[in-house]
Design a protein around this motif. Structure first.
Motif, PDB file in Angstrom:
ATOM      1  N   ALA A 171       8.000   4.216 -10.374  1.00  0.00           N
ATOM      2  CA  ALA A 171       6.951   3.364  -9.789  1.00  0.00           C
ATOM      3  C   ALA A 171       5.578   4.022  -9.920  1.00  0.00           C
ATOM      4  O   ALA A 171       5.454   5.256  -9.928  1.00  0.00           O
ATOM      5  CB  ALA A 171       7.256   3.086  -8.323  1.00  0.00           C
ATOM      6  N   PHE A 172       4.548   3.176 -10.007  1.00  0.00           N
ATOM      7  CA  PHE A 172       3.167   3.671 -10.029  1.00  0.00           C
ATOM      8  C   PHE A 172       2.649   3.765  -8.592  1.00  0.00           C
ATOM      9  O   PHE A 172       2.035   4.751  -8.209  1.00  0.00           O
ATOM     10  CB  PHE A 172       2.282   2.718 -10.840  1.00  0.00           C
ATOM     11  N   LEU A 173       2.933   2.713  -7.816  1.00  0.00           N
ATOM     12  CA  LEU A 173       2.605   2.784  -6.394  1.00  0.00           C
ATOM     13  C   LEU A 173       3.633   2.003  -5.594  1.00  0.00           C
ATOM     14  O   LEU A 173       4.383   1.189  -6.147  1.00  0.00           O
ATOM     15  CB  LEU A 173       1.170   2.321  -6.104  1.00  0.00           C
ATOM     16  N   VAL A 174       3.656   2.287  -4.285  1.00  0.00           N
ATOM     17  CA  VAL A 174       4.616   1.620  -3.399  1.00  0.00           C
ATOM     18  C   VAL A 174       3.919   1.204  -2.113  1.00  0.00           C
ATOM     19  O   VAL A 174       3.021   1.897  -1.619  1.00  0.00           O
ATOM     20  CB  VAL A 174       5.832   2.535  -3.100  1.00  0.00           C
ATOM     21  N   VAL A 175       4.326   0.035  -1.608  1.00  0.00           N
ATOM     22  CA  VAL A 175       3.876  -0.413  -0.289  1.00  0.00           C
ATOM     23  C   VAL A 175       5.106  -0.478   0.600  1.00  0.00           C
ATOM     24  O   VAL A 175       6.088  -1.151   0.271  1.00  0.00           O
ATOM     25  CB  VAL A 175       3.220  -1.811  -0.369  1.00  0.00           C
ATOM     26  N   ALA A 176       5.067   0.255   1.720  1.00  0.00           N
ATOM     27  CA  ALA A 176       6.164   0.223   2.685  1.00  0.00           C
ATOM     28  C   ALA A 176       5.765  -0.741   3.792  1.00  0.00           C
ATOM     29  O   ALA A 176       4.846  -0.464   4.564  1.00  0.00           O
ATOM     30  CB  ALA A 176       6.418   1.620   3.235  1.00  0.00           C
ATOM     31  N   ALA A 177       6.427  -1.891   3.856  1.00  0.00           N
ATOM     32  CA  ALA A 177       6.015  -2.953   4.795  1.00  0.00           C
ATOM     33  C   ALA A 177       7.203  -3.482   5.578  1.00  0.00           C
ATOM     34  O   ALA A 177       7.315  -4.678   5.839  1.00  0.00           O
ATOM     35  CB  ALA A 177       5.349  -4.092   4.014  1.00  0.00           C
TER      36      ALA A 177
END
Ligand SMILES: C[C@@]1(CC(=O)O)C2=NC(=C\c3[nH]c(c(CCC(=O)O)c3CC(=O)O)Cc3[nH]c(c(CC(=O)O)c3CCC(=O)O)/C=C3\N/C(=C\2)[C@@H](CCC(=O)O)[C@]3(C)CC(=O)O)/[C@H]1CCC(=O)O
Ligand SMILES: NC(=O)c1ccc[n+]([C@@H]2O[C@H](COP(=O)([O-])OP(=O)(O)OC[C@H]3O[C@@H](n4cnc5c(N)ncnc54)[C@H](O)[C@@H]3O)[C@@H](O)[C@H]2O)c1
Length: 213
Positions: A73-79
């Motif tokens: 992954a390049f970026l991750v959002v933890a939601a």
């Protein structure tokens, strides 16, 4: 805190969103606007996200997060609605060099989402570094009311005109001044538009030297 403001090119880059509720959806919309390649991982998804998956606009894995989900992954959002899960995501992201935003949990964010006013390619991104998201939202509304609705169309025309000028003219002080002059007036697609005529006249009187053409 001093944050570094940048505009990232996310087109086609693998971005992972853990969680598929309302908060995830708003981040997914931002990532989609930037044409990211989105994978969402969550046991339950709200309809809006499931519909995007059905339409092939993102990949939805209907299961809980497991360590290893951030590979590549390049970026991750933890939601998710479970802070422990969001923090586990942040820990994996940190260990593997992936940029992480744990929504509404500043210590577990490498970056924050700004409040954005948009007109086509023109974007004003507002950050309060987490001091007051409500102020960021309020400023967005105020700026949104002030910025003309056609600013995006105008910018698109100006961009086309600039590309014409840059192709026709050498890089020099007179070109720089012309580009500043053009940015002060309305450009239109109309061939006889005063800005276009000015640019053409400028190109005629400032030809590119042969060796640079
Ligand atoms: C800009 C925006 C973008 C977006 O979310 O996409 C955004 N928050 C928005 C709205 C909003 N968020 C909250 C409220 C309630 C009023 C208030 O608390 O002020 C409102 C307003 C409302 O909706 O009423 C609650 C809240 N937010 C954070 C915390 C945690 C904390 O403060 O510790 C809490 C308390 C949670 C709790 O109480 O448990 C944290 C973050 N929120 C951020 C972004 C990042 C910093 C942005 C910055 O300030 O620069 C950061 C650090 C991390 C992040 O999530 O990226 C979006 C406006 C979009 C728009 O409309 O334009
Ligand atoms: N919605 C809001 O306006 C708001 C505002 C501030 C704070 N919050 C908080 O932010 C969190 C998320 O909000 P929401 O409205 O999107 O919640 P939600 O309950 O609608 O969605 C939570 C999502 O997390 C997923 N999830 C739970 N455990 C998971 C796991 N182990 N792995 C992967 N996914 C998992 C669920 O399947 C679901 O898709 C909540 O804790 C909420 O209290 C919400």
């Amino acid at each position: 805190m001093s944050l570094f403001p940048i505009f990232l090119k996310l087109t086609g880059r693998p971005c992972v969103v853990i969680g598929a509720g309302r908060l995830a959806e708003s981040k997914i919309e931002s990532l989609r606007a930037a044409e990211a390649a989105i994978t969402v991982i969550a046991p339950r998804a709200i309809d809006a996200i499931a519909e995007r998956a059905d339409a092939g606009e993102l990949i939805l894995r209907a299961r809980p997060y497991v360590e290893g989900d951030l590979a590549g992954a390049f970026l991750v959002v933890a939601a998710t609605d479970d802070p422990a899960v969001n923090r586990a995501v942040f820990a994996e992201a940190t260990a593997s060099g992936v940029l992480c935003n744990a929504v509404d949990d500043p210590p577990f964010c490498d970056f924050y989402f700004p409040s954005v006013v948009r007109r086509g390619d023109l974007q004003l991104a507002i950050s309060t570094a987490g001091n007051s998201p409500a102020l960021a939202q309020q400023l967005r509304k105020e700026l949104n009311e002030q910025l003309p609705l056609d600013l995006g169309d105008w910018l698109a025309d100006l961009g086309n005109l600039r590309r014409e000028v840059v192709t026709a003219e050498p890089l020099n002080e007179s070109r720089r001044l012309l580009l500043h002059q053009l940015a002060q007036r309305h450009v239109c697609a109309y061939d006889q538009c005063p800005s276009r005529l000015l640019a053409r006249e400028h190109a005629r009187t400032n030809p590119i030297p042969m060796e640079k053409a």
